[in-house]
Write an enzyme that holds these catalytic residues in place. Structure first.
Site, mmCIF file in Angstrom:
data_model
loop_
_atom_site.group_PDB
_atom_site.id
_atom_site.type_symbol
_atom_site.label_atom_id
_atom_site.label_comp_id
_atom_site.label_asym_id
_atom_site.label_seq_id
_atom_site.Cartn_x
_atom_site.Cartn_y
_atom_site.Cartn_z
ATOM 1 N N ASP A 355 0.832 -1.188 0.000
ATOM 2 C CA ASP A 355 0.000 0.000 0.000
ATOM 3 C C ASP A 355 0.878 1.254 0.000
ATOM 4 O O ASP A 355 1.856 1.339 0.753
ATOM 5 C CB ASP A 355 -0.896 -0.025 1.245
ATOM 6 C CG ASP A 355 -1.832 1.144 1.326
ATOM 7 O OD1 ASP A 355 -2.686 1.274 0.437
ATOM 8 O OD2 ASP A 355 -1.709 1.932 2.289
ATOM 9 N N GLU A 392 1.638 -0.562 -5.005
ATOM 10 C CA GLU A 392 0.687 0.491 -5.334
ATOM 11 C C GLU A 392 1.576 1.723 -5.517
ATOM 12 O O GLU A 392 2.035 2.304 -4.536
ATOM 13 C CB GLU A 392 -0.331 0.719 -4.220
ATOM 14 C CG GLU A 392 -1.324 1.809 -4.566
ATOM 15 C CD GLU A 392 -2.236 2.181 -3.405
ATOM 16 O OE1 GLU A 392 -3.427 2.455 -3.648
ATOM 17 O OE2 GLU A 392 -1.763 2.213 -2.255
#
Length: 721
Positions: A355, A392
């Protein structure tokens, strides 16, 4: 019983005398004490006398004299010892020579072990009405767990990256409403391991399940205040502990070791079904939140070292969460690496999606570099070899968009792919419905081809692109076709949260429609996007439920909706059954095509046959690529030495188009093959059409130069074998 500053956490002393070695990186504390409670015992304090470069360490003796019957090998293998056996609860406090009592961890938060393998909530937050199990302000302690699970996955699935099909899912959301799961298994790790879920994933054809965060996490303060919870789990409280809330009630009652074993059993079962397990991990910030929030662990142990600060001592926030983790500190890098290794070695995880990954690659000046020590260490670590690393590739800091710029060996979520596919099939249709041309197919062709413009400059192939149209964050695939705007009122943030840049189109009516023609058009658009995803070069990722036309009622930020808004609805209406069947066929077509190509396809671009033709069957011209409204293309994809060639006709216009299928002579003339031409005959076989009526002609054959009428807004797939 000599104390050591490594490994960090709580482990049996290597001497084998039954003592425990305790070490914690706490550079912000002058002297540190361990506060611990053996099962059934009283809370005790133990001063950690060792100190080395910010690490406090010491040994805890066993409660009684331990004789030679202690099995040293078993103790080391299970990672528990008599001094701090399984179930021992503990944490840390600064040493005070004047302290007259041992803290009560159920009343005052002691510092959690950053390396703690188990986490226990001792008490809910005070003053909160009906708090959830992860409500902010509860009191937590770390707990010692035993590594005693007996694995069955002796032949763990080893799936080539080019053959990987990722399925992004939430442990609870995937299993909570499944009718074939017993009530006590719904929403749990054990539910993932149930034969009904395993059979569904196998029949669908995916090869890897990517689980939204399963690290122990906490709700944010504003969610607790509003009576909501952090459903997605992007608010980590422990990088080594599985979230207890996803375990069965029986496992929760038995304690963290049972919770860990239930998670391991889920991984084991998925491996037995031939499915790899990837974890979505959040190392960029923690649940401690902004500077005004109390400390749970890292802030109390070493705020300036664990979190990013500027020269004035203020937090540098590149995540939007208030406390970006400081990957300029070597011990922080070490913590992340140790966590990754733990999930690989002890939990047999096959890959990770990071993330807000640029935050992990920012240096002491908070600038991103693909040569950051963290990335170098991951590449050099023998334990992490072959483990999938997916970024990401954006955060909210300066220079935060880094798609295509991560190191070799990593794959990036390709947001350009997402937006381009949405623009072609949704925004373009909306523009045409309003009288515009709708753009052309040039950008779509670029992302279908693997986004080489982004990845090739850094020496990466099309396999560095993780292609997706939807993810947990944003509209579902169906909602992209049903909503022009977000409808996030249930989040209690005045519909101000969530992006306004959705690239969606409601096909002329917002929300649920009873108009059959409109519903048919929406369903075809979903099939077009799914077909595009699965015919593109790169690694596809499907969001759980998109194959079932799952809707969130227009909520594009359902992070706090632990209810039917977010859970997969398994009821199979005719529309949903049709979409599921189409998705299965698309996955099977992709697998058949890849199995017919050489093992190095498509990593050697010089051996890839990728040719684009206009509707007349002739090569695309610059004029066609650039013309507004030029939305009909044919692509022929194969490889030198391959046994199968695929042809895809994309009609993104609002009218049926009669296309002329490319001549094989033209194809072979363009091919530059040093290792042998593809073994193809002179016939096209129709294998799938996203238009219902044309799809009924599946199996029909055509020859070079034949004409085929392609319905408006549809894709037709042919095989040349």
């Amino acid at each position: 019983m000599q104390a050591r500053s490594y490994p960090l956490g709580v482990h049996p002393s290597r001497s084998g005398d039954g003592s425990a070695n305790v070490a914690v990186y706490a550079p912000g504390v002058g002297e540190l004490e361990l506060v611990y409670q053996r099962p059934g015992g009283m809370w005790r304090r133990h001063r950690l006398n060792g100190h080395n470069h910010g690490i406090h360490y010491g040994t805890v003796p066993p409660p009684l004299r331990v004789d030679g019957s202690v099995d040293r090998a078993h103790m080391l293998n299970t990672d528990v010892c008599p001094a701090m056996p399984e179930g021992t609860r503990y944490g840390f406090v600064p040493f005070s020579a004047t302290a007259k009592r041992t803290p009560d961890p159920s009343r005052e938060q002691i510092m959690l072990d950053p390396y703690g393998r188990g986490l226990v909530n001792l008490s809910p937050p005070a003053g909160v009405k009906n708090p959830g199990p992860d409500a902010y302000g509860g009191k937590y302690v770390s707990e010692v767990v035993a590594q005693n699970y007996e694995w069955q996955d002796h032949d763990r699935p080893s799936i080539p990256w080019r053959d990987t099909i990722i399925y992004e899912a939430h442990v609870k959301g995937l299993t909570m409403l499944h009718p074939d799961l017993p009530e006590d298994l719904r929403g749990t790790y054990a539910g993932l391991a149930h034969p009904a879920i395993l059979a569904y994933l196998q029949e669908l054809g995916i090869t890897a399940i990517e689980l939204l965060p399963v690290h122990a996490h906490l709700d944010e303060p504003h969610l607790t205040k509003n009576g909501l919870s952090n459903y997605w789990g992007y608010n980590t409280l422990s990088f080594f502990s599985p979230h207890m809330g996803y375990a069965t009630r029986a496992a929760q009652d038995a304690g963290p070791t049972a919770v860990l074993n239930e998670f391991k059993q889920a991984v084991d079962a998925l491996h037995g079904a031939g499915i790899q397990v990837f974890l979505d991990v959040v190392y960029n910030h923690t649940a401690e939140g902004g500077s005004e929030e109390p400390a749970y662990s890292w802030r109390g142990l070493g705020d300036r070292q664990y979190y990013r600060h500027d020269v004035h001592g203020n937090y540098v926030d590149v995540t939007g969460c208030g406390n970006s983790v400081n990957f300029a500190d070597p011990q922080v890098v070490r913590m992340a690496l140790d966590s990754l290794r733990y999930w690989v070695t002890e939990c047999h995880v096959d890959g990770f999606r990071f993330d807000l990954a640029p935050e992990l690659g920012r240096d002491e000046n908070h600038h991103f570099t693909r040569n950051h020590p963290f990335f170098v260490a991951v590449a050099a670590d023998p334990v992490l070899q072959g483990v999938r690393m997916i970024s990401e590739p954006w955060d909210v800091g300066a220079g935060g968009w880094q798609t295509g710029r991560f190191p070799s060996g990593w794959a990036d979520w390709n947001d350009t792919y997402r937006d381009t596919v949405r623009n072609f099939w949704l925004s373009g249709q909306r523009t045409m419905a309003r009288g515009g041309g709708g753009g052309n197919a040039a950008r779509l062709a670029g992302v279908i081809s693997g986004s080489a413009d982004m990845f090739a400059p850094e020496g990466r192939t099309t396999l560095a692109s993780v292609n997706f149209v939807t993810a947990h964050d944003g509209f579902t695939m169906y909602d992209l076709t049903a909503y022009d705007g977000k409808h996030n009122q249930a989040n209690l943030e005045n519909n101000a949260d969530g992006t306004n840049d959705n690239h969606s189109w409601n096909h002329g009516e917002e929300g649920v429609s009873h108009n059959v023609a409109r519903r048919t058009a929406r369903a075809k658009t979903v099939r077009n996007m799914m077909a595009t995803l699965l015919l593109s070069q790169g690694v596809p990722m499907i969001t759980a439920g998109d194959e079932l036309l799952r809707s969130q009622g227009g909520n594009n930020n359902a992070y706090c909706q632990d209810n039917g808004i977010s859970w997969v609805d398994w009821k199979l209406t005719p529309w949903r059954r049709s979409m599921l069947k189409t998705t299965k066929r698309l996955i099977a077509i992709r697998k058949t095509f890849l199995a017919s190509q050489p093992s190095h396809f498509p990593a050697r671009p010089e051996d890839v046959l990728l040719h684009w033709y206009g509707p007349d069957g002739l090569p695309m011209t610059p004029e066609l690529w650039q013309s507004d409204g030029s939305r009909v293309v044919q692509v022929v994809l194969g490889s030198c030495g391959g046994e199968l060639v695929g042809t895809f006709v994309i009609n993104g216009s609002n009218d049926p188009v009669t296309v002329t299928l490319p001549g094989l002579e033209e194809l072979l003339t363009q091919a530059q093959c040093a290792t042998g031409y593809p073994a193809i005959r002179g016939s096209y076989e129709l294998v799938l059409a996203t238009d219902f009526e044309l799809d009924e002609r599946g199996g029909s054959t055509f020859t070079s130069g034949d004409e085929c009428r392609v319905p408006a807004q549809s894709i037709v797939m042919f095989s040349l074998a």
